[in-house]
Design a protein around this motif. Structure first.
Motif, PDB file in Angstrom:
ATOM      1  N   GLU A  12       0.836  -1.199   0.000  1.00  0.00           N
ATOM      2  CA  GLU A  12       0.000   0.000   0.000  1.00  0.00           C
ATOM      3  C   GLU A  12       0.879   1.260   0.000  1.00  0.00           C
ATOM      4  N   PRO A  13       0.321   2.388  -0.454  1.00  0.00           N
ATOM      5  CA  PRO A  13       1.136   3.601  -0.537  1.00  0.00           C
ATOM      6  C   PRO A  13       1.697   4.068   0.812  1.00  0.00           C
TER       7      PRO A  13
ATOM      8  N   TYR B 174      -0.828   3.459   4.282  1.00  0.00           N
ATOM      9  CA  TYR B 174      -2.218   3.065   4.062  1.00  0.00           C
ATOM     10  C   TYR B 174      -2.395   1.565   4.278  1.00  0.00           C
TER      11      TYR B 174
ATOM     12  N   ARG C 152      -5.916   0.299   5.296  1.00  0.00           N
ATOM     13  CA  ARG C 152      -7.058   0.843   4.537  1.00  0.00           C
ATOM     14  C   ARG C 152      -7.360   2.300   4.831  1.00  0.00           C
TER      15      ARG C 152
END
Lengths: 170, 424
Positions: free
Chosen positions: B192-193, B211, B214
């Motif tokens: 994730e970023p 992230y 989520r």
């Protein structure tokens, strides 16, 4: 399920008929509306167990009803997304234990952190729309992914329009 | 035989591939500093013993800085070589730096160097460092720093480190590298970023936003231990961490009130967040001033985003930027006298520098999507991300705009660069 009920009804009716006929031949078999209650149940005693169904048979809204798209530089939920808000608020009010994560997004133009704050405004706009429909705050969390999780990878208006979006994630 | 050959060919291919990967990391320098000091850097005696060519690293550092022209000595010179001052004067050198490399039995290397002032006819500096092979580049950067400082009067940034985020395929990496982009180490990998990395004042930790769960959560990465832990995971979004100068606090942007506002938390994550700003809409991207007394931040309280300053204990905020209708990402210089930020003018996002005393503004970049500026610890250079053909590269520009370097790798998407502090 319906078939089983019908069979159960037929079987229990037959049994009832047989039981009655063995005692009094002249009595007509009494078939009432609730043949399944023929087995007597002790009412209201300490051993009574009344089942509760905590998972009503409602499924989460389909993917197509979980996204709200926004105009350029806009943070207002457009009227056309009223059905999305309604569908999701209905689902959330039926499923009290269900939480929803509202993820706001922006297009790629601008800086990362400022876009994160702008995406938050989109998520908040959706959260407020759901709250107006009676969804309690405890079931909702509005967050932002800014410009960092684009759905469409392109660098033109058609991609940007897809990325100016808030998703409802269950 | 055939099997051996295939294995050998595979190894050879791997070796070539790694050389190729290095070659793709292209550093280009454009612009010429106004006053370049001619300095002769000798090939260090016996430096072929070292896996890193020490003199080449020093030369690359100094020439990239824009303050020097390099004079080759054509033959190796150790720190003990006799210096023929008139000869070097004739060749136009203001200074001469010879040195040597010695490999020790335990695998370490001794790097020795001296700096001579040709006009004064005397040694003006010199030292030796004993290092394991993984610190050879650092030793070379330290020599470049020493030459830079002795000849320009300001400390060099060559031995400092930078951090940035790469996206390679579907993997995001928080990367730590030398200031020249070499010696890359992946500090954190994620699917994730990762955004907004920023160094702790002592250079041992990096706060960032990930992230991975989520939503944006602020983490502190302990580089030495290889651990990361949550420091801000409140309901809503948690982002934009900035360290206080003493390293004990983090200013962060939280959406606890529904809109993004600035709070101060303990850097170890304990305790309740203290709200610093109050506006109806967006306040974000806080940065402590070097004296720790005020915080610069981005706010759209006046309409579009502009830079404001507020006292570290809150109170009323003063607007700092007035040119243009979109100014974000404030970063204050180490001396507290100037500010860099991203400004959108005519649809182009570019890096601007503002002199806080005179309100003079200078555009430092010419890309269309330049972002994430950060000062080098000396305050002489600014590192930022610049888009080239929809891939982000890293760029460095001097604060006067005269010298610019670009770090580009075709296989890698760079973003969120941040320059680390001076370290011992």
């Amino acid at each position: 399920m319906r078939q089983y009920s019908a069979i159960a009804l037929a079987v229990s009716s037959a049994m009832l008929f047989a039981a009655c006929s063995s005692t009094k031949l002249d009595d007509k078999p009494k078939i009432d509306d609730k043949p399944v209650q023929t087995a007597p149940v002790q009412q209201g005693d300490a051993r009574t167990v009344t089942p509760i169904n905590t998972t009503p048979d409602v499924s989460a809204p389909a993917d197509a009803s979980r996204s709200v798209y926004f105009d350029f530089d806009s943070y207002v939920v457009k009227d056309e997304y009223a059905p999305v808000i309604q569908t999701n608020s209905k689902f959330l009010s039926v499923k009290k234990g269900q939480k929803v994560l509202i993820q706001g997004n922006t297009d790629e133009r601008g800086t990362a952190e400022y876009n994160l704050a702008l995406g938050q405004k989109r998520a908040e706009a959706v959260r407020k729309s759901l709250a107006a429909m009676g969804v309690p705050d405890s079931q909702m969390e509005a967050v932002s992914l800014g410009k960092d999780k684009p759905k469409a990878q392109g660098h033109d208006e058609s991609a940007w329009a897809q990325n100016r979006r808030a998703d409802l994630v269950y | 035989m055939t099997k051996h050959f295939i294995r050998f060919a595979a190894l050879l291919w791997l070796a070539c591939a790694s050389v190729l990967a290095q070659a793709q990391l292209r550093i280009t320098t454009e612009g010429v500093g106004s006053k370049r000091i001619p300095v002769a850097i000798a090939d260090f005696a016996d430096e072929s013993q070292s896996p890193e060519q020490i003199s080449a690293i020093i030369k690359a550092d100094l020439s990239r800085s824009g303050y020097f022209t390099i004079i080759d000595t054509n033959s190796p010179m150790s720190e003990n070589s006799v210096v023929n001052y008139p000869d070097w004067k004739t060749r136009g050198a203001f200074a001469l730096a010879p040195g040597s490399v010695q490999k020790l039995a335990d695998g370490r290397f001794v790097i020795r160097y001296r700096l001579f002032d040709i006009n004064k006819g005397q040694q003006i500096s010199g030292f030796s460092e004993t290092v394991y092979p993984d610190r050879l580049r650092l030793a070379a950067h330290k020599i470049a720093d020493d030459i830079y400082e002795k000849l320009t009067g300001a400390p060099g940034d060559f031995s400092t480190r930078i951090a940035y985020v790469t996206k390679e395929g579907r993997t995001y990496k928080l990367v730590v590298a030398d200031a020249d982009g070499m010696g890359r180490i992946d500090a954190m990998n994620s699917s994730e970023p990762i955004i907004s990395p920023t160094w702790s004042p002592d250079g041992t930790h990096i706060a960032c936003v990930s992230y991975e769960r989520r939503k944006p959560i602020v983490y502190v990465v302990d580089l030495v231990r290889g651990e990361h832990h949550e420091v801000a995971n409140f309901k809503g979004s948690n982002s934009a961490p900035a360290w206080s100068p003493d390293g004990s606090k983090l200013a962060v942007a939280l959406s606890l009130t529904g809109n993004t506002q600035i709070y101060v938390i303990n850097a170890n994550g304990g305790g309740a967040p203290v709200k610093l700003t109050s506006s109806a809409d967006i306040d974000t991207e806080p940065r402590f001033s070097p004296d720790g007394q005020s915080i610069y931040f981005t706010s759209n309280r006046g309409g579009g985003p502009q830079i404001y300053r507020v006292g570290v204990n809150g109170g009323s905020a003063q607007r700092v930027t007035f040119s243009g209708d979109f100014n974000t990402s404030p970063r204050i210089s180490p001396d507290g006298k100037s500010l860099v930020y991203v400004s959108r003018r005519g649809g182009q996002f570019q890096i601007y520098l503002l002199d806080l005393a005179t309100n003079q503004e200078l555009r430092l970049s010419n890309g269309s999507m330049d972002e994430a500026p950060s000062f080098s610890p000396s305050g002489r250079y600014i590192l930022y991300a610049s888009e080239l053909g929809h891939r982000n590269s890293l760029a460095v520009v001097s604060v006067d705009g005269s010298v610019k370097q670009q770090l580009l790798n075709q296989a890698v998407d760079y973003s969120e660069p941040t320059w680390g502090p001076f370290m011992k």
